[in-house]
Design a protein around this motif. Structure first.
Motif, PDB file in Angstrom:
ATOM      1  N   LEU A 102      52.131  28.377  50.503  1.00 27.71           N
ATOM      2  CA  LEU A 102      50.844  27.839  50.042  1.00 27.71           C
ATOM      3  C   LEU A 102      50.786  26.329  50.232  1.00 27.71           C
ATOM      4  CD1 LEU A 102      50.358  29.717  46.637  1.00 27.71           C
ATOM      5  CD2 LEU A 102      48.866  29.878  48.631  1.00 27.71           C
ATOM      6  N   HIS A 196      40.434  43.322  46.180  1.00 28.34           N
ATOM      7  CA  HIS A 196      40.101  42.093  45.443  1.00 28.34           C
ATOM      8  C   HIS A 196      39.490  41.112  46.444  1.00 28.34           C
ATOM      9  CE1 HIS A 196      40.546  38.391  43.157  1.00 28.34           C
ATOM     10  NE2 HIS A 196      40.788  39.122  42.080  1.00 28.34           N
ATOM     11  N   GLY A 198      39.496  37.932  46.754  1.00 32.21           N
ATOM     12  CA  GLY A 198      40.391  36.874  47.250  1.00 32.21           C
ATOM     13  C   GLY A 198      41.289  37.392  48.360  1.00 32.21           C
ATOM     14  N   GLN A 199      41.785  38.605  48.167  1.00 32.80           N
ATOM     15  CA  GLN A 199      42.675  39.188  49.182  1.00 32.80           C
ATOM     16  C   GLN A 199      41.875  39.559  50.434  1.00 32.80           C
ATOM     17  OE1 GLN A 199      45.300  38.542  46.272  1.00 32.80           O
ATOM     18  NE2 GLN A 199      45.915  39.138  48.313  1.00 32.80           N
ATOM     19  N   CYS A 202      41.580  36.608  52.547  1.00 28.62           N
ATOM     20  CA  CYS A 202      42.841  36.319  53.241  1.00 28.62           C
ATOM     21  C   CYS A 202      43.026  37.258  54.438  1.00 28.62           C
ATOM     22  CB  CYS A 202      44.026  36.465  52.277  1.00 28.62           C
ATOM     23  SG  CYS A 202      43.988  35.195  50.981  1.00 28.62           S
ATOM     24  N   ARG A 238      36.215  41.506  41.551  1.00 27.70           N
ATOM     25  CA  ARG A 238      36.365  42.964  41.652  1.00 27.70           C
ATOM     26  C   ARG A 238      35.483  43.601  40.590  1.00 27.70           C
ATOM     27  NH1 ARG A 238      42.173  43.473  38.681  1.00 27.70           N
ATOM     28  NH2 ARG A 238      42.197  41.357  37.885  1.00 27.70           N
ATOM     29  N   LYS A 241      34.395  42.843  36.371  1.00 28.86           N
ATOM     30  CA  LYS A 241      34.932  41.540  35.977  1.00 28.86           C
ATOM     31  C   LYS A 241      33.808  40.516  35.909  1.00 28.86           C
ATOM     32  CE  LYS A 241      39.465  41.956  35.848  1.00 28.86           C
ATOM     33  NZ  LYS A 241      40.295  41.114  35.011  1.00 28.86           N
ATOM     34  N   TYR A 247      34.669  32.699  43.474  1.00 35.20           N
ATOM     35  CA  TYR A 247      34.373  33.861  44.323  1.00 35.20           C
ATOM     36  C   TYR A 247      33.143  33.615  45.193  1.00 35.20           C
ATOM     37  CZ  TYR A 247      37.904  36.135  41.593  1.00 35.20           C
ATOM     38  OH  TYR A 247      39.094  36.438  40.997  1.00 35.20           O
TER      39      TYR A 247
HETATM   40  C1  GRG Z   1      41.626  28.247  51.757  1.00 30.18           C
HETATM   41  C2  GRG Z   1      42.447  28.571  54.134  1.00 30.18           C
HETATM   42  C3  GRG Z   1      42.628  28.813  52.677  1.00 30.18           C
HETATM   43  C4  GRG Z   1      43.680  29.527  52.274  1.00 30.18           C
HETATM   44  C5  GRG Z   1      43.961  29.891  50.886  1.00 30.18           C
HETATM   45  C6  GRG Z   1      45.929  31.378  48.658  1.00 30.18           C
HETATM   46  C7  GRG Z   1      44.731  31.700  49.452  1.00 30.18           C
HETATM   47  C8  GRG Z   1      44.647  31.230  50.853  1.00 30.18           C
HETATM   48  C9  GRG Z   1      43.726  32.393  48.936  1.00 30.18           C
HETATM   49  C10 GRG Z   1      43.706  32.915  47.550  1.00 30.18           C
HETATM   50  C11 GRG Z   1      42.691  33.991  47.474  1.00 30.18           C
HETATM   51  C12 GRG Z   1      42.672  34.579  46.104  1.00 30.18           C
HETATM   52  C13 GRG Z   1      43.642  35.656  45.790  1.00 30.18           C
HETATM   53  C14 GRG Z   1      41.764  34.130  45.220  1.00 30.18           C
HETATM   54  C15 GRG Z   1      41.627  34.618  43.857  1.00 30.18           C
HETATM   55  C16 GRG Z   1      41.983  33.547  42.882  1.00 30.18           C
HETATM   56  C17 GRG Z   1      41.771  33.967  41.467  1.00 30.18           C
HETATM   57  C18 GRG Z   1      40.784  33.223  40.662  1.00 30.18           C
HETATM   58  C19 GRG Z   1      42.453  34.972  40.956  1.00 30.18           C
HETATM   59  C20 GRG Z   1      42.267  35.394  39.559  1.00 30.18           C
HETATM   60  O1  GRG Z   1      42.627  36.739  39.492  1.00 30.18           O
HETATM   61  P1  GRG Z   1      42.367  37.467  38.108  1.00 30.18           P
HETATM   62  O2  GRG Z   1      42.865  38.850  38.181  1.00 30.18           O
HETATM   63  O3  GRG Z   1      40.822  37.313  38.067  1.00 30.18           O
HETATM   64  O4  GRG Z   1      42.875  36.628  36.991  1.00 30.18           O
HETATM   65  P2  GRG Z   1      39.665  38.365  38.086  1.00 30.18           P
HETATM   66  O5  GRG Z   1      38.492  37.516  38.485  1.00 30.18           O
HETATM   67  O6  GRG Z   1      39.975  39.430  39.097  1.00 30.18           O
HETATM   68  O7  GRG Z   1      39.590  38.827  36.696  1.00 30.18           O
END
Ligand code: GRG
Length: 334
Positions: A102, A196, A198-199, A202, A238, A241, A247
């Protein structure tokens, strides 16, 4: 759990207060970010050592997007980032911390933003990244062995930006990503994991860098992403939530890469993003009324740039950096 707590637990959206900002407060955000850089003795700065190089990327990127990068101390920041380099070729979050993918990507992104990528040793960085690829194509984030599709994007992006994507085994990495592709159209952290947003960002970003987006069903993925929009206009990560301004980026950038930005209602989404701004301190919070921070600030601003806000620099949806600083490093998709 109290009755109020139970109600809060069941809450799946937020109300936008009447007094919420209705436009981008650009000037306030650059002040907010600059304050973070200045206040090195402050609680927030000291407590964030474990994520500092990522934090630096969020801050300088926010300043670049708001056309205020000149207000940052370029030489000091670049020297600090370079001092986080380890003998294994990777970068840690702060000097003396172990390397992590990261922070290695964020170090490379920061050097590009300040136009001094030549100060990085591209070969040793890519050797470090290559060493984290596993036999099944996946990537660990560091020596602890945690596998996550986030680290595939970090690896692909780092090596692409350094002009050495071929250092990695792209075919086996793509095979692994496809094992993480769920029947609902989303992607998770590993095979069998819940989809998810975020995934998904990616995995889609990595597939775009590899030129393999045709390996997935774009419409199915875009539909899953479009369902993330709540009545407030905000997007969640997701189902079931709460929406969160970050997001706005992960979902919108994914839709942009897929060429499906029109799957989202722009008007209500912008209202939600504007409402997440702190009109006193500047900066964006995850949700209206919460505390602002640089992470939510950069991704809120980047999302507005994707919507074409003309007061901002144009953002690249794969690398989350200005198109201007990326130049020829961009990947044109359409
Ligand atoms: C920006 C080029 C570039 C790369 C970054 C590390 C990465 C690559 C991306 C992360 C993507 C990701 C997984 C984002 C989610 C971040 C987040 C707020 C996670 C929170 O997860 P939970 O389970 O939240 O706490 P929810 O919203 O699902 O309840």
């Amino acid at each position: 759990m109290s009755f109020a707590g139970l109600l809060d637990f069941a809450r799946k959206d937020v109300d936008l207060p009447q007094s919420s900002p209705k436009k981008l407060l650009k000037g306030l955000h650059s002040n907010f970010i600059q304050q973070y850089e200045k206040d090195k003795g402050g609680y927030h700065y000291i407590m964030a050592e474990h994520l500092r190089v990522s934090g630096i990327y969020w801050c300088v990127n926010a300043m670049d997007l708001t056309k205020e990068l000149h207000r940052m101390s370029a030489v000091e920041i670049v020297d600090y980032v370079l001092s986080c380099r380890n003998k294994d070729g990777g970068y840690g979050p702060a000097p003396g911390h172990d390397s992590h993918l990261l922070h290695t990507l964020c170090a490379v992104q920061t050097l590009i933003i300040f136009d001094c990528l030549q100060k990085a040793d591209a070969e040793s960085i890519c050797e470090y990244v290559k060493g984290l690829q596993q036999d099944d194509g996946s990537f660990c984030g560091d020596l602890s062995g945690e596998v996550d599709t986030r680290f595939t994007l970090c690896s692909f992006a780092t090596c692409h930006l350094l002009g050495r994507l071929s250092a990695l085994n792209i075919d086996s990495a793509v095979r692994f990503l496809k094992r993480c592709y769920n029947t609902d159209g989303g992607f998770g952290t590993r095979p069998g994991s819940e989809s998810h947003s975020g995934q998904i960002y990616c995995c889609i970003g990595a597939l775009a860098i590899a030129g393999r987006l045709d390996d997935i069903d774009r419409d199915r993925t875009a539909e899953w992403l479009a369902f993330r929009q709540c009545d407030s206009g905000g997007l969640n990560g997701r189902p079931e939530k709460l929406p969160d301004v970050c997001y706005s980026w992960w979902v919108l950038a994914s839709l942009s890469i897929l060429g499906r930005l029109d799957f989202i209602d722009q008007t209500s989404m912008k209202k939600f993003i504007y409402a997440c701004q702190d009109y006193e301190t500047g900066g964006f919070a995850d949700r209206p009324g919460d505390c602002a921070d640089p992470f939510h600030t950069v991704f809120g601003i980047a999302a507005l740039s994707l919507f074409g806000d003309e007061t901002l620099e144009e953002v690249d949806p794969i690398f989350c950096m200005t198109k201007k600083c990326l130049g020829d490093l961009r990947i044109e998709m359409f």
